[in-house]
Design a protein around this motif. Sequence first.
Motif, PDB file in Angstrom:
ATOM      1  N   LEU A 258      13.244 109.682  99.715  1.00 46.99           N
ATOM      2  CA  LEU A 258      13.577 108.276  99.539  1.00 46.99           C
ATOM      3  C   LEU A 258      15.040 108.032  99.239  1.00 46.99           C
ATOM      4  O   LEU A 258      15.589 107.019  99.589  1.00 46.99           O
ATOM      5  CB  LEU A 258      12.749 107.677  98.401  1.00 46.99           C
ATOM      6  N   GLN A 306      25.069  98.768  92.978  1.00 47.90           N
ATOM      7  CA  GLN A 306      23.963  97.873  93.325  1.00 47.90           C
ATOM      8  C   GLN A 306      24.278  97.014  94.538  1.00 47.90           C
ATOM      9  O   GLN A 306      23.366  96.530  95.202  1.00 47.90           O
ATOM     10  CB  GLN A 306      23.601  96.994  92.130  1.00 47.90           C
ATOM     11  N   ASP A 311      21.786 102.719  92.970  1.00 46.45           N
ATOM     12  CA  ASP A 311      21.615 102.258  91.596  1.00 46.45           C
ATOM     13  C   ASP A 311      21.935 103.394  90.641  1.00 46.45           C
ATOM     14  O   ASP A 311      22.013 104.554  91.043  1.00 46.45           O
ATOM     15  CB  ASP A 311      20.191 101.750  91.364  1.00 46.45           C
ATOM     16  N   PHE A 313      21.236 105.062  86.625  1.00 45.29           N
ATOM     17  CA  PHE A 313      20.380 105.073  85.451  1.00 45.29           C
ATOM     18  C   PHE A 313      20.961 106.043  84.442  1.00 45.29           C
ATOM     19  O   PHE A 313      21.611 107.005  84.820  1.00 45.29           O
ATOM     20  CB  PHE A 313      18.969 105.544  85.819  1.00 45.29           C
ATOM     21  N   PHE A 329      19.786 104.962  97.865  1.00 49.80           N
ATOM     22  CA  PHE A 329      18.542 104.805  98.614  1.00 49.80           C
ATOM     23  C   PHE A 329      18.811 104.928 100.098  1.00 49.80           C
ATOM     24  O   PHE A 329      19.830 104.462 100.596  1.00 49.80           O
ATOM     25  CB  PHE A 329      17.901 103.456  98.314  1.00 49.80           C
ATOM     26  N   MET A 332      16.858 101.430 104.739  1.00 54.33           N
ATOM     27  CA  MET A 332      15.634 101.099 105.463  1.00 54.33           C
ATOM     28  C   MET A 332      15.787  99.693 106.010  1.00 54.33           C
ATOM     29  O   MET A 332      15.376  99.395 107.117  1.00 54.33           O
ATOM     30  CB  MET A 332      14.468 101.242 104.490  1.00 54.33           C
ATOM     31  N   VAL A 333      16.401  98.809 105.259  1.00 57.45           N
ATOM     32  CA  VAL A 333      16.616  97.460 105.774  1.00 57.45           C
ATOM     33  C   VAL A 333      18.113  97.223 105.889  1.00 57.45           C
ATOM     34  O   VAL A 333      18.831  97.541 104.980  1.00 57.45           O
ATOM     35  CB  VAL A 333      16.020  96.416 104.826  1.00 57.45           C
TER      36      VAL A 333
ATOM     37  N   SER B 177       8.924  96.045 111.216  1.00 56.96           N
ATOM     38  CA  SER B 177       8.706  96.087 109.770  1.00 56.96           C
ATOM     39  C   SER B 177       9.997  95.787 109.043  1.00 56.96           C
ATOM     40  O   SER B 177      10.035  94.956 108.142  1.00 56.96           O
ATOM     41  CB  SER B 177       8.231  97.461 109.329  1.00 56.96           C
ATOM     42  N   ALA B 178      11.066  96.469 109.463  1.00 46.92           N
ATOM     43  CA  ALA B 178      12.353  96.277 108.799  1.00 46.92           C
ATOM     44  C   ALA B 178      12.785  94.820 108.907  1.00 46.92           C
ATOM     45  O   ALA B 178      13.274  94.237 107.935  1.00 46.92           O
ATOM     46  CB  ALA B 178      13.401  97.195 109.416  1.00 46.92           C
ATOM     47  N   ILE B 181      10.652  92.648 106.545  1.00 48.61           N
ATOM     48  CA  ILE B 181      10.999  92.843 105.137  1.00 48.61           C
ATOM     49  C   ILE B 181      12.356  92.219 104.806  1.00 48.61           C
ATOM     50  O   ILE B 181      12.511  91.541 103.786  1.00 48.61           O
ATOM     51  CB  ILE B 181      11.008  94.353 104.792  1.00 48.61           C
ATOM     52  N   SER B 182      13.336  92.403 105.709  1.00 49.90           N
ATOM     53  CA  SER B 182      14.645  91.842 105.383  1.00 49.90           C
ATOM     54  C   SER B 182      14.573  90.323 105.392  1.00 49.90           C
ATOM     55  O   SER B 182      15.266  89.642 104.629  1.00 49.90           O
ATOM     56  CB  SER B 182      15.721  92.348 106.334  1.00 49.90           C
ATOM     57  N   GLU B 202       6.127 103.238 100.096  1.00 48.47           N
ATOM     58  CA  GLU B 202       7.083 103.212  99.006  1.00 48.47           C
ATOM     59  C   GLU B 202       8.463 102.738  99.430  1.00 48.47           C
ATOM     60  O   GLU B 202       9.180 102.122  98.662  1.00 48.47           O
ATOM     61  CB  GLU B 202       7.182 104.600  98.359  1.00 48.47           C
ATOM     62  N   ASN B 203       8.788 102.991 100.697  1.00 50.71           N
ATOM     63  CA  ASN B 203      10.070 102.533 101.221  1.00 50.71           C
ATOM     64  C   ASN B 203      10.205 101.027 101.116  1.00 50.71           C
ATOM     65  O   ASN B 203      11.271 100.505 100.828  1.00 50.71           O
ATOM     66  CB  ASN B 203      10.175 102.915 102.695  1.00 50.71           C
ATOM     67  N   ILE B 204       9.103 100.342 101.400  1.00 53.61           N
ATOM     68  CA  ILE B 204       9.119  98.881 101.346  1.00 53.61           C
ATOM     69  C   ILE B 204       9.141  98.426  99.896  1.00 53.61           C
ATOM     70  O   ILE B 204       9.877  97.514  99.531  1.00 53.61           O
ATOM     71  CB  ILE B 204       7.907  98.318 102.105  1.00 53.61           C
ATOM     72  N   LEU B 206      10.493  99.765  97.475  1.00 56.25           N
ATOM     73  CA  LEU B 206      11.816  99.951  96.874  1.00 56.25           C
ATOM     74  C   LEU B 206      12.753  98.780  97.142  1.00 56.25           C
ATOM     75  O   LEU B 206      13.801  98.671  96.530  1.00 56.25           O
ATOM     76  CB  LEU B 206      12.450 101.244  97.400  1.00 56.25           C
ATOM     77  N   GLN B 207      12.382  97.913  98.071  1.00 55.44           N
ATOM     78  CA  GLN B 207      13.216  96.735  98.334  1.00 55.44           C
ATOM     79  C   GLN B 207      12.997  95.657  97.279  1.00 55.44           C
ATOM     80  O   GLN B 207      13.768  94.710  97.187  1.00 55.44           O
ATOM     81  CB  GLN B 207      12.882  96.136  99.709  1.00 55.44           C
ATOM     82  N   ILE B 225      13.182  97.655  88.855  1.00 49.59           N
ATOM     83  CA  ILE B 225      14.192  98.542  89.414  1.00 49.59           C
ATOM     84  C   ILE B 225      15.485  97.809  89.713  1.00 49.59           C
ATOM     85  O   ILE B 225      16.500  98.411  89.969  1.00 49.59           O
ATOM     86  CB  ILE B 225      13.705  99.265  90.691  1.00 49.59           C
ATOM     87  N   ARG B 226      15.468  96.493  89.668  1.00 50.63           N
ATOM     88  CA  ARG B 226      16.680  95.748  89.953  1.00 50.63           C
ATOM     89  C   ARG B 226      16.647  94.481  89.119  1.00 50.63           C
ATOM     90  O   ARG B 226      15.583  93.933  88.886  1.00 50.63           O
ATOM     91  CB  ARG B 226      16.700  95.356  91.440  1.00 50.63           C
TER      92      ARG B 226
END
Lengths: 333, 227
Positions: A258, A306, A311, A313, A329, A332-333, B177-178, B181-182, B202-204, B206-207, B225-226
Amino acid sequence: MIKNKSIWALFTCCAVISIIGTSVIWMMDWKAGVVAFATLSLLFLCFFLFTLKRFRDIKKLSDYLASVYSGQPTMDIRDNREGELSILKNDIYKVTLTLSELSVHLKKDKLYLAETLSNISHQLKTPLTSMFVMADLLNDPSLPREKREQFVGNILNQLKRIEWLVTSLLKLSKIDVQSVTFKKELVSVKKLVDRALEPLLIPMELKDQQLTMSCDHNLMVTVDENWTVEAILNVIKNGIEHTPAGGRIAISCEETPLYTRMIITDSGEGIGPEDAPYIFERFYKGKNSGPDSIGIGLAMSKSILQSQSADIFMESQLGVGTKCTIKFFKQMV
Amino acid sequence: MEILRVENLSKTYGDGETAVTALNHISFSVQKGEFVAIIGPSGSGKSTLLHILGGVDTPTSGKVIVDHTDIYEMDETALAIFRRRQIGLIYQFFNLIPVLNVEENITLPLLLDGREVNQDNLTNIVEILGLQQRLKHLPNQLSGGQQQRVSIGRALINTPAIVLADEPTGNLDSKNSADVISLLKKLHKERNQTLIIITHDENIALQADRIISIQDGMISKDEVIRR
């Protein structure tokens, strides 16, 4: 409702029509006239009551709006029924809720701005005061030469600090308003670490600290090289500052499905649990922070990371050391 | 501001020896504008949870409070109306109506409410979704990704309090998918839309801003996480 002209016009119209109709029927047959009169009176009553109810509902809405306007908290006026009035209630509820939420945000922003301003002025004030004192001392013509050199050196140090502060603040504000375009460069993690370490090798040597590094040269991430180097530099610098002479700094990198992870550990004094949640906040100074600390380096690192799907920690144990993990990361997008 | 609160939610299917506990006393809350991912393996109860949050399934016990309203205290009709005004649902298999064109599918929640379509709002949503050229097409003339974007539009047209997405990319290839999601991320950012998305990827997850992991009907992890 009584003051409403359109209602009066409607009533008068209806009354005139019914009076004419009833009289005509009455003239034809007085019994039919009585029935017609009774029916029309009942219709009038129904009409009046329903109109009254509708106007009451509207009045309730306007009372509600008035109370929201005068600063009362919004309450739930939705009734979840079919019909225009219910839709109106629903929409008014949504709008008032959005507005009250906005005002909360604005208040928070204002508070934050005031805090930031007072922090910045405070940070600028301290070196300025000391420079004033030294300029005053320099004014003395009988000051020996070596004293003079010492004071000038002090002033230069303070100026450097102010310059660093101002440039960092500028960078931070640029990131905040998203006017920085982070490039997407494929760089090896090792190169990032090497570049970040460059200016730090001398301070490390001065403090006699040991550096161990295990980063594979082939491990690549997609980030903006210069900004990311700065982020890593601030983190390592922080570690060096809080690690006593003779301590250890270790940097390792690894890849998971990941993310790519960089771990920077030091054998320093660690961060107390009371400081741990706030170390990435701007102008936050922990219990152990040095006299020259401003509390902006780590905040900047976090902002930079960020902004590019990475990120940071931090985990720490008092007296044992601090472990800082940076995760890049996988895009992915 | 809190937009969703779940209190002690349980759901059991069947009874006696064949009873299956899908959700086991789950509690959490979501703030307005949050983007939450709920992840868990299949059979963990995540879809049941989403259906109950969306008012489509009833819990055995516990409360779901959406925007200060306990949705299971309402009667059927009120719940149906509440659902179409306050909750946007996105499904894995799109659930578009095949005989309606894209524009009609997107504006369906408005038509159900018997109200006029606000053209500005529609244009805005259609532009974000990139469907300007497709408004008059029927769902079967669109690709999977486009169909999912239509269903996102349908979920958003009423500016709902929360949008719930059940495996929105489960039926799409990685490129689509990408995109989806975006798109969801963009809507979350630009409209400050509260978003709850269920996924096993999990990849998704994490967004998102926050990940809630579910295992055997219970929350096993809840991490921000953010911020």
